[in-house]
Design a protein around this motif. Sequence first.
Motif, PDB file in Angstrom:
ATOM      1  N   PHE A 105       0.883  -1.156   0.000  1.00  0.00           N
ATOM      2  CA  PHE A 105       0.000   0.000   0.000  1.00  0.00           C
ATOM      3  C   PHE A 105       0.919   1.203   0.000  1.00  0.00           C
ATOM      4  N   TYR A 106       0.923   1.980  -1.087  1.00  0.00           N
ATOM      5  CA  TYR A 106       1.890   3.091  -1.253  1.00  0.00           C
ATOM      6  C   TYR A 106       3.325   2.619  -1.014  1.00  0.00           C
ATOM      7  N   ASN A 107       3.693   1.528  -1.604  1.00  0.00           N
ATOM      8  CA  ASN A 107       5.044   0.964  -1.505  1.00  0.00           C
ATOM      9  C   ASN A 107       5.437   0.531  -0.096  1.00  0.00           C
ATOM     10  N   VAL A 108       4.455   0.383   0.794  1.00  0.00           N
ATOM     11  CA  VAL A 108       4.687  -0.128   2.141  1.00  0.00           C
ATOM     12  C   VAL A 108       4.154  -1.555   2.187  1.00  0.00           C
ATOM     13  N   GLU A 109       5.003  -2.492   2.602  1.00  0.00           N
ATOM     14  CA  GLU A 109       4.550  -3.877   2.689  1.00  0.00           C
ATOM     15  C   GLU A 109       3.441  -4.006   3.723  1.00  0.00           C
ATOM     16  N   ILE A 110       2.366  -4.689   3.318  1.00  0.00           N
ATOM     17  CA  ILE A 110       1.226  -4.908   4.206  1.00  0.00           C
ATOM     18  C   ILE A 110       0.803  -6.369   4.110  1.00  0.00           C
ATOM     19  N   GLY A 111      -0.041  -6.758   5.040  1.00  0.00           N
ATOM     20  CA  GLY A 111      -0.552  -8.128   5.004  1.00  0.00           C
ATOM     21  C   GLY A 111       0.525  -9.130   5.319  1.00  0.00           C
ATOM     22  N   VAL A 112       0.423 -10.284   4.697  1.00  0.00           N
ATOM     23  CA  VAL A 112       1.350 -11.381   4.958  1.00  0.00           C
ATOM     24  C   VAL A 112       2.188 -11.655   3.716  1.00  0.00           C
ATOM     25  N   PHE A 159       0.207  10.240   0.300  1.00  0.00           N
ATOM     26  CA  PHE A 159       1.259   9.225   0.387  1.00  0.00           C
ATOM     27  C   PHE A 159       1.305   8.687   1.805  1.00  0.00           C
ATOM     28  N   VAL A 160       1.510   7.383   1.957  1.00  0.00           N
ATOM     29  CA  VAL A 160       1.551   6.749   3.271  1.00  0.00           C
ATOM     30  C   VAL A 160       2.872   6.023   3.442  1.00  0.00           C
ATOM     31  N   LYS A 161       3.445   6.174   4.628  1.00  0.00           N
ATOM     32  CA  LYS A 161       4.660   5.447   5.010  1.00  0.00           C
ATOM     33  C   LYS A 161       4.426   4.822   6.381  1.00  0.00           C
ATOM     34  N   ARG A 162       5.235   3.866   6.690  1.00  0.00           N
ATOM     35  CA  ARG A 162       5.299   3.328   8.048  1.00  0.00           C
ATOM     36  C   ARG A 162       6.710   3.583   8.538  1.00  0.00           C
ATOM     37  N   ARG A 163       6.814   3.853   9.826  1.00  0.00           N
ATOM     38  CA  ARG A 163       8.153   4.040  10.383  1.00  0.00           C
ATOM     39  C   ARG A 163       8.182   3.629  11.845  1.00  0.00           C
ATOM     40  N   LYS A 164       9.388   3.433  12.306  1.00  0.00           N
ATOM     41  CA  LYS A 164       9.613   3.040  13.696  1.00  0.00           C
ATOM     42  C   LYS A 164      10.472   4.103  14.355  1.00  0.00           C
ATOM     43  N   GLU A 165      10.018   4.556  15.521  1.00  0.00           N
ATOM     44  CA  GLU A 165      10.767   5.561  16.272  1.00  0.00           C
ATOM     45  C   GLU A 165      10.706   5.198  17.745  1.00  0.00           C
ATOM     46  N   LYS A 166      11.861   4.995  18.343  1.00  0.00           N
ATOM     47  CA  LYS A 166      11.953   4.624  19.769  1.00  0.00           C
ATOM     48  C   LYS A 166      11.046   3.429  20.087  1.00  0.00           C
ATOM     49  N   ASP A 167      11.180   2.382  19.296  1.00  0.00           N
ATOM     50  CA  ASP A 167      10.430   1.136  19.454  1.00  0.00           C
ATOM     51  C   ASP A 167       8.921   1.294  19.302  1.00  0.00           C
TER      52      ASP A 167
END
Length: 178
Positions: A105-112, A159-167
């Motif tokens: 989804f917007y180049n972000v891996e989703i699902g399995v 545009f949608v991204k996923r990110r990780k910040e401080k766990d």
Amino acid sequence: MGKTTILILLFLIIACKAQNSDNLLKNKQMEYSFLNKYKDWEIDDNYFSSIDNTHKFYKKEDKRVKITLLETYSFIKESSVINPYSCIFVYDTKKEFLIASAKFFYNVEIGVGKQYDNIGKLIKEEDYDKGYSFSIENLVQKISNEYHINLEDIREEAFVKRRKEKDELYYEVHIKDK
């Protein structure tokens, strides 16, 4: 007599197991043959491979596909001109069986995401949504309700991204200023 019966039964079990593996491989090859699936699609003239003939682009209605044919592996990216969802499939080029698949989804891996062995048996799954407090569907609904933007329509220019910040895992949404 007992040893002969046991040997015959053992031989039958091994033969059946080998036949099942062969049938699984043939079924996967038929199910995922990337050449047959797109045979009635038209060439997408908006794209071309300027370097070599490894990339092929096809279209059918609102669907688009990019096929990258390499010696060992082939990659297929199915997408749409309307929504931001896409799927990527990786095949063994010579044997034409599926090795891996993932949805985006917007180049972000989703699902399995899934990986297969050389006979088409599923060997690994990875849940890309694990750890997020709500789903992509919930995110789409939230942005629609609060900002009146449909994230499932690429014409909205979001545009949608996923990110990780401080766990902590976050969604990052970029919305074009209207």
